[in-house]
Design a protein around this motif. Sequence first.
Motif, mmCIF file in Angstrom:
data_model
loop_
_atom_site.group_PDB
_atom_site.id
_atom_site.type_symbol
_atom_site.label_atom_id
_atom_site.label_comp_id
_atom_site.label_asym_id
_atom_site.label_seq_id
_atom_site.Cartn_x
_atom_site.Cartn_y
_atom_site.Cartn_z
ATOM 1 N N UNK A 34 -98.456 128.153 34.972
ATOM 2 C CA UNK A 34 -99.408 129.044 34.327
ATOM 3 C C UNK A 34 -99.065 130.518 34.392
ATOM 4 N N UNK A 35 -98.156 130.912 35.298
ATOM 5 C CA UNK A 35 -97.758 132.310 35.434
ATOM 6 C C UNK A 35 -96.290 132.458 35.050
ATOM 7 N N UNK A 36 -96.024 133.363 34.117
ATOM 8 C CA UNK A 36 -94.655 133.595 33.684
ATOM 9 C C UNK A 36 -93.928 134.482 34.684
ATOM 10 N N UNK A 37 -92.785 133.998 35.162
ATOM 11 C CA UNK A 37 -91.928 134.748 36.082
ATOM 12 C C UNK A 37 -92.725 135.416 37.200
ATOM 13 N N UNK A 38 -93.496 134.660 37.976
ATOM 14 C CA UNK A 38 -94.309 135.293 39.023
ATOM 15 C C UNK A 38 -93.489 136.019 40.071
ATOM 16 N N UNK A 39 -92.323 135.472 40.420
ATOM 17 C CA UNK A 39 -91.500 136.128 41.441
ATOM 18 C C UNK A 39 -90.983 137.465 40.929
ATOM 19 N N UNK A 73 -80.480 119.523 40.063
ATOM 20 C CA UNK A 73 -81.775 118.968 40.437
ATOM 21 C C UNK A 73 -82.925 119.601 39.656
ATOM 22 N N UNK A 74 -82.608 120.579 38.804
ATOM 23 C CA UNK A 74 -83.655 121.257 38.046
ATOM 24 C C UNK A 74 -84.401 120.289 37.141
ATOM 25 N N UNK A 75 -83.639 119.474 36.377
ATOM 26 C CA UNK A 75 -84.283 118.555 35.424
ATOM 27 C C UNK A 75 -85.194 117.574 36.142
ATOM 28 N N UNK A 76 -84.734 117.022 37.271
ATOM 29 C CA UNK A 76 -85.553 116.059 38.012
ATOM 30 C C UNK A 76 -86.831 116.703 38.520
ATOM 31 N N UNK A 77 -86.749 117.945 38.982
ATOM 32 C CA UNK A 77 -87.929 118.637 39.480
ATOM 33 C C UNK A 77 -88.931 118.893 38.367
ATOM 34 N N UNK A 78 -88.435 119.238 37.181
ATOM 35 C CA UNK A 78 -89.345 119.516 36.086
ATOM 36 C C UNK A 78 -90.045 118.253 35.618
ATOM 37 N N UNK A 79 -89.316 117.133 35.590
ATOM 38 C CA UNK A 79 -89.963 115.869 35.237
ATOM 39 C C UNK A 79 -91.026 115.534 36.260
ATOM 40 N N UNK A 80 -90.704 115.733 37.560
ATOM 41 C CA UNK A 80 -91.689 115.466 38.607
ATOM 42 C C UNK A 80 -92.909 116.351 38.452
ATOM 43 N N UNK A 81 -92.696 117.600 38.037
ATOM 44 C CA UNK A 81 -93.822 118.529 37.873
ATOM 45 C C UNK A 81 -94.774 118.058 36.800
ATOM 46 N N UNK A 82 -94.257 117.341 35.813
ATOM 47 C CA UNK A 82 -95.124 116.875 34.727
ATOM 48 C C UNK A 82 -95.898 115.625 35.099
ATOM 49 N N UNK A 83 -95.684 115.085 36.271
ATOM 50 C CA UNK A 83 -96.441 113.919 36.695
ATOM 51 C C UNK A 83 -97.634 114.289 37.547
ATOM 52 N N UNK A 84 -97.784 115.574 37.866
ATOM 53 C CA UNK A 84 -98.908 116.028 38.681
ATOM 54 C C UNK A 84 -100.018 116.482 37.772
ATOM 55 N N UNK A 85 -101.254 116.555 38.286
ATOM 56 C CA UNK A 85 -102.348 117.053 37.460
ATOM 57 C C UNK A 85 -102.029 118.436 36.924
ATOM 58 N N UNK A 86 -102.489 118.704 35.726
ATOM 59 C CA UNK A 86 -102.092 119.903 35.023
ATOM 60 C C UNK A 86 -102.930 121.112 35.401
ATOM 61 N N UNK A 87 -102.495 122.244 34.843
ATOM 62 C CA UNK A 87 -103.185 123.491 35.105
ATOM 63 C C UNK A 87 -104.446 123.594 34.290
ATOM 64 N N UNK A 88 -105.296 124.476 34.763
ATOM 65 C CA UNK A 88 -106.530 124.813 33.996
ATOM 66 C C UNK A 88 -106.340 126.173 33.378
#
Length: 468
Positions: free
Chosen positions: A429-434, A453-468
């Motif tokens: 939800x936040x663009x470039x927070x760092x 490992x970037x692609x695997x992490x992003x796929x994993x991120x899409x399996x979690x509940x989404x942002x509001x």
Amino acid sequence: MGAPSTTATTPGSTDQRWYRIRGGAPLHGSVEASGAKNSVTKLMVATLLTPAPCTLTRVPRIAEVDVVLGMLTELGTHVEWLDEHTVRLTTERIADASLSEAYSGVNRIPILMMGPLLHRVGEAVIPLPGGCRIGKRPVDFHLAGLRAMGAEIVEQVRSVQVKTLGLRGTHVALPFPSVGATENLLLAAVRAQGTTVISNAAVEPEVVDLILFLQQMGALVDVEADRTIVVQGVDRLRGATHAPIHDRIEVASFAAAAVATDGRIEVVGARQDHLMTFLNHLRRLGGEFEVTPRGMTFFRARALEATHVQTDVHPGFMTDWQQPLVVLLTQARGASVIHETIYEDRFGYTRQLAEMGADIALSTLCLGGKSCRFAARDFEHSAVVSGPTPLTGVDLTIPDLRAGFAYVLAALSADGTSVIRGTRFLERGYEDPVGKLRSVGAQVETDPVPADRVAADRVAADQVPAVH
């Protein structure tokens, strides 16, 4: 049907497993607020209403945008990035009106696609939505409104089947001014036959932004008094170009960071009219602001003092402003009360703040001065924050998007170093927070994910509940 496409690297994105933040330093400088996630993603859905090209500028390069673009691509949309933050979306035809169940539980965007797909092809199969772990957030209002407009709906375990011979205008009185339900009815009504009246509608800036885009496309939408929206259906819509509003949640986040650290931050793109209630509470607390030619500057005017806050629908105090405010209140003198009336389970994140030293007591009572729909339902939807209490750096794990920035804020205010995990929630939800935090002087280290490992992490991120 394909799975969500999440492997493409986008400018401005960050791939971290954790942030290490050293607190205690005032933040000074300037950041630019990105386009509002809660607006941009709905505008993208609206482009399905026409076969003509639509162009959106100021699009944040965040994972949530990538997820929605993956959905649109699956339906048949051609996606073309014209520059880093400008995207052109063209859906000449709907290739497949059955959105993959891989998107079930990812976010709440698919449910908004029913109206556009019904207008384009007369049917759709949509996975049931997800959302942050902040309450049940049912879609009953959405489905009841579409049924009243002539949609036949069959609810299944993980999806909803809808079809129609043609949507028609009707009068829908929402039991609660739900943003999502209002947006859903708008998207269905603009091309329905006849006139649709939405009573008790949401009128948040993001809803108005969607209306402005639809109006540019040729829709006839009137926003009347008493939360009434009247839509006269049209036969077709054309393409349009639109710049979404800046993200008022991000603005408030950096405003809170300036006040919490006793610094001074200018937020480019901040609009006073989108923040009026937030600004009043910030001033009562001890913060202050100045309007600048580019936006607004935020700083601390005096020692922080306790205050009472009740979240509400717009123009009330936004529920997504509650989390950074709670962190500020841990440093305020006295006992503050926060009454959450939008979501029944949104204070879970405070338990980790308590580990940092915060004094926060949760209650099932309506402590905001009036009863809300969660009264006597055993939900811990009020909090008493006593302060000031010094915060100490600890290890934190982000449970949802808005809690994510609250933890960042707490780490910036704390003595010592904090390690924050689960940063994928924040980056959806936040663009470039760092990068933005570093630009105002925050001491943030990250743990970059290796390229393989970037692609695997992003796929994993899409399996979690989404942002509001």
